[in-house]
Design a protein around this motif. Structure first.
Motif, mmCIF file in Angstrom:
data_model
loop_
_atom_site.group_PDB
_atom_site.id
_atom_site.type_symbol
_atom_site.label_atom_id
_atom_site.label_comp_id
_atom_site.label_asym_id
_atom_site.label_seq_id
_atom_site.Cartn_x
_atom_site.Cartn_y
_atom_site.Cartn_z
ATOM 1 N N PHE A 192 -14.255 -10.686 18.098
ATOM 2 C CA PHE A 192 -13.363 -9.597 18.474
ATOM 3 C C PHE A 192 -11.877 -9.897 18.245
ATOM 4 O O PHE A 192 -11.177 -9.117 17.592
ATOM 5 N N LEU A 193 -11.387 -10.996 18.774
ATOM 6 C CA LEU A 193 -9.943 -11.215 18.786
ATOM 7 C C LEU A 193 -9.373 -11.615 17.429
ATOM 8 O O LEU A 193 -8.430 -10.974 16.925
ATOM 9 N N PHE A 194 -9.909 -12.662 16.830
ATOM 10 C CA PHE A 194 -9.295 -13.210 15.621
ATOM 11 C C PHE A 194 -9.255 -12.213 14.457
ATOM 12 O O PHE A 194 -8.193 -12.019 13.844
ATOM 13 N N PRO A 195 -10.381 -11.567 14.109
ATOM 14 C CA PRO A 195 -10.315 -10.594 13.003
ATOM 15 C C PRO A 195 -9.362 -9.437 13.291
ATOM 16 O O PRO A 195 -8.591 -9.031 12.413
ATOM 17 N N SER A 196 -9.414 -8.926 14.506
ATOM 18 C CA SER A 196 -8.557 -7.781 14.853
ATOM 19 C C SER A 196 -7.087 -8.169 14.817
ATOM 20 O O SER A 196 -6.244 -7.410 14.315
ATOM 21 N N LEU A 197 -6.758 -9.340 15.336
ATOM 22 C CA LEU A 197 -5.371 -9.788 15.365
ATOM 23 C C LEU A 197 -4.851 -10.008 13.945
ATOM 24 O O LEU A 197 -3.726 -9.593 13.604
ATOM 25 N N ARG A 198 -5.663 -10.653 13.100
ATOM 26 C CA ARG A 198 -5.251 -10.907 11.713
ATOM 27 C C ARG A 198 -5.020 -9.599 10.961
ATOM 28 O O ARG A 198 -4.016 -9.438 10.259
ATOM 29 N N ARG A 199 -5.930 -8.653 11.115
ATOM 30 C CA ARG A 199 -5.802 -7.381 10.407
ATOM 31 C C ARG A 199 -4.623 -6.567 10.929
ATOM 32 O O ARG A 199 -3.926 -5.897 10.154
ATOM 33 N N ALA A 200 -4.415 -6.604 12.238
ATOM 34 C CA ALA A 200 -3.298 -5.854 12.820
ATOM 35 C C ALA A 200 -1.964 -6.370 12.284
ATOM 36 O O ALA A 200 -1.046 -5.588 11.998
ATOM 37 N N ILE A 201 -1.856 -7.691 12.122
ATOM 38 C CA ILE A 201 -0.608 -8.283 11.646
ATOM 39 C C ILE A 201 -0.410 -8.022 10.151
ATOM 40 O O ILE A 201 0.644 -7.548 9.715
ATOM 41 N N THR A 202 -1.443 -8.335 9.359
ATOM 42 C CA THR A 202 -1.290 -8.223 7.905
ATOM 43 C C THR A 202 -1.106 -6.783 7.439
ATOM 44 O O THR A 202 -0.484 -6.535 6.403
ATOM 45 N N SER A 203 -1.635 -5.826 8.181
ATOM 46 C CA SER A 203 -1.492 -4.425 7.771
ATOM 47 C C SER A 203 -0.143 -3.833 8.174
ATOM 48 O O SER A 203 0.171 -2.699 7.809
ATOM 49 N N ARG A 204 0.636 -4.609 8.920
ATOM 50 C CA ARG A 204 1.931 -4.103 9.384
ATOM 51 C C ARG A 204 3.120 -4.779 8.715
ATOM 52 O O ARG A 204 4.253 -4.314 8.868
ATOM 53 N N ILE A 205 2.896 -5.910 8.032
ATOM 54 C CA ILE A 205 4.008 -6.627 7.419
ATOM 55 C C ILE A 205 3.680 -6.983 5.964
ATOM 56 O O ILE A 205 2.513 -6.984 5.563
ATOM 57 N N GLY A 206 4.694 -7.280 5.206
ATOM 58 C CA GLY A 206 4.492 -7.762 3.847
ATOM 59 C C GLY A 206 3.972 -6.702 2.892
ATOM 60 O O GLY A 206 4.072 -5.493 3.122
ATOM 61 N N SER A 253 0.923 -5.908 2.149
ATOM 62 C CA SER A 253 -0.249 -5.147 2.594
ATOM 63 C C SER A 253 0.138 -3.828 3.237
ATOM 64 O O SER A 253 -0.641 -2.869 3.236
ATOM 65 N N ARG A 254 1.348 -3.774 3.793
ATOM 66 C CA ARG A 254 1.792 -2.559 4.460
ATOM 67 C C ARG A 254 1.864 -1.382 3.500
ATOM 68 O O ARG A 254 1.699 -0.223 3.903
ATOM 69 N N ALA A 255 2.075 -1.686 2.234
ATOM 70 C CA ALA A 255 2.166 -0.629 1.221
ATOM 71 C C ALA A 255 0.812 -0.300 0.616
ATOM 72 O O ALA A 255 0.718 0.629 -0.199
ATOM 73 N N ALA A 256 -0.230 -1.049 1.013
ATOM 74 C CA ALA A 256 -1.546 -0.835 0.411
ATOM 75 C C ALA A 256 -2.636 -0.503 1.422
ATOM 76 O O ALA A 256 -3.619 0.164 1.077
ATOM 77 N N VAL A 306 -7.381 6.632 2.105
ATOM 78 C CA VAL A 306 -6.556 6.658 3.312
ATOM 79 C C VAL A 306 -5.148 6.192 2.959
ATOM 80 O O VAL A 306 -4.948 5.314 2.123
ATOM 81 N N LYS A 307 -4.167 6.789 3.585
ATOM 82 C CA LYS A 307 -2.772 6.432 3.324
ATOM 83 C C LYS A 307 -2.467 5.015 3.812
ATOM 84 O O LYS A 307 -3.129 4.495 4.710
ATOM 85 N N SER A 308 -1.461 4.415 3.264
ATOM 86 C CA SER A 308 -1.030 3.080 3.662
ATOM 87 C C SER A 308 -0.211 3.151 4.947
ATOM 88 O O SER A 308 0.236 4.235 5.367
ATOM 89 N N ALA A 309 -0.019 1.993 5.565
ATOM 90 C CA ALA A 309 0.803 1.933 6.771
ATOM 91 C C ALA A 309 2.224 2.419 6.487
ATOM 92 O O ALA A 309 2.858 3.055 7.334
#
Length: 406
Positions: free
Chosen positions: A317-331, A333-336, A286-289
């Protein structure tokens, strides 16, 4: 004067009777009915679930009885078909009893149904607008929590249902009203030309998701499920499919060479697998963000969860989703990693229901019902239906025919 008084008394009496019973004189609504009864929490349906055949269950009374799911704006329908969903089995198991448990036992299970309108709310008779009329055949999804529908009569919420087109069967309508509606909503996120991989492609939502992403412009649709041959046949029509018990989706060479724009995870567990695959240094499927890759899911990593507190709810529900949503959009991780989004949010309006039923009427969306059904409205039929739903291996929707009367 006497005649006028008599007429006034008769009219007053008729108004009172209409208010109490909230039903038109042209329809006979019996005081008792047949309905599925769940007597306690558990997973052994032989012990806790039955359908008494003697018609001894009280028919719900509009304006008097409260729906077990505690919603407002209800109307009474004569049920023709009910479709099960994961929530039905979860409620019965008691694994989320503090949030989804019935007000008391026994309770009537089932949350998604199709039926005939028998009585409307009293306020609609005072001039308020209502798009429904007695005699309409409607499809209604669950509201708040799935229960109260698997009987000959039921109270449904007027806000989350709509009239069923004449060329759509009651069984199909029940199957479409909730799960297919979710597919319709999520598929709106698909862009023209997207390559899409769907985990859980053979289930109640997945069978319709494959159709909807194609309809919304996906250029390539792949499915992950236990029966890949079925996934590549009409109406699901995946371009390619794999059996996850035999093939690791992350090892498919074609997908590594040309990664997906979107992964839709309806089964749970694909994100941890994605992270593990990434750590191995192998090419991603799958492509990166950064390259506009997206990961959409409707479920936590383990779809069979048990929650008895608000803290457990947040951790699941909340904590894992929130952490993944943030880390996959910044830094870095966004390139991976693809952009993570938890997308399960059912609207409390009928717009998506209307769209879904219209697509079925136009033959653009085909209801997928497990070939073992529709099940009969008997002890054996209802128990088999719930066992199939709880197995998480249904091929499409699990549907029960309650009545074929029009």
């Amino acid at each position: 004067m006497i005649v006028s008084s008599i007429v006034l008394v008769i009219n007053l009496f008729m108004h009172i009777m209409t208010t109490v019973h909230a039903q038109p004189a042209s329809f006979h609504i019996p005081l008792k009915m047949r309905a599925a009864q769940c007597t306690s929490y558990g997973e052994n349906v032989e012990q806790i679930l039955s359908v008494p055949q003697d018609g001894t269950i009280d028919t719900p009374r509009l304006g008097i009885d409260k729906p077990p799911a505690a919603f407002k704006n209800e109307m009474l329908i004569k049920v023709q078909a009910v479709a099960l969903a994961p929530g039905d089995a979860r409620v019965m198991s008691g694994k989320t009893r503090e949030f989804q448990g019935p007000p008391s036992f026994p309770y009537v299970p089932g949350g998604d149904a199709c039926g005939i309108v028998m009585a409307l709310p009293e306020e609609t008779k005072k001039g308020d607008q209502c798009k429904f009329r007695v005699g309409d055949r409607v499809a209604a999804r669950f509201m708040n929590k799935p229960m109260g529908m698997l009987g000959e009569y039921a109270l449904c919420n007027t806000a989350v249902c709509d009239v069923v087109p004449k060329n759509v069967s009651s069984e199909d309508a029940a199957a479409l009203v909730s799960s297919a509606m979710v597919a319709v909503i999520i598929a709106d996120r698909i862009r023209e030309g997207d390559r899409v991989l769907i985990y859980g492609a053979g289930g109640g939502v997945g069978s319709h998701m494959c159709q909807m992403v194609r309809l919304n412009g996906a250029s390539y649709v792949a499915g992950v499920g236990r029966d890949p041959q079925r996934l590549m046949e009409k109406p699901i029509s995946c371009d390619y499919a794999v059996d996850y018990t035999k093939t690791d989706p992350f090892s498919v060479k074609e997908w590594c060479d040309e990664p997906f724009d979107v992964i839709i995870d309806l089964a749970g567990g694909a994100w941890p697998a994605l992270l593990q695959h990434r750590s191995s240094g192998r090419p991603s499927i799958v492509k990166s963000a950064k390259s506009k890759g997206r990961y959409l899911t409707t479920t936590p990593d383990n779809p069979i969860y048990e929650i008895h507190s608000v803290w457990a709810l947040l951790k699941t529900f909340l904590f894992p989703s929130l952490r993944r949503a943030i880390t996959s959009r910044i830094g870095f991780s966004r390139a991976a990693l693809p952009k993570y989004s938890y997308v399960l949010a059912l609207p409390e309006t009928s717009e998506a229901v209307t769209r879904t039923l219209a697509l079925a009427s136009e033959n653009k969306l085909v209801a997928c019902i497990d070939p073992q059904g529709p099940f009969e409205f008997t002890d054996d039929g209802v128990r088999r239906a719930f066992e199939l739903q709880a197995s998480k291996h249904a091929k499409g929707k699990v549907v029960i025919t309650v009545s074929s009367e029009k």
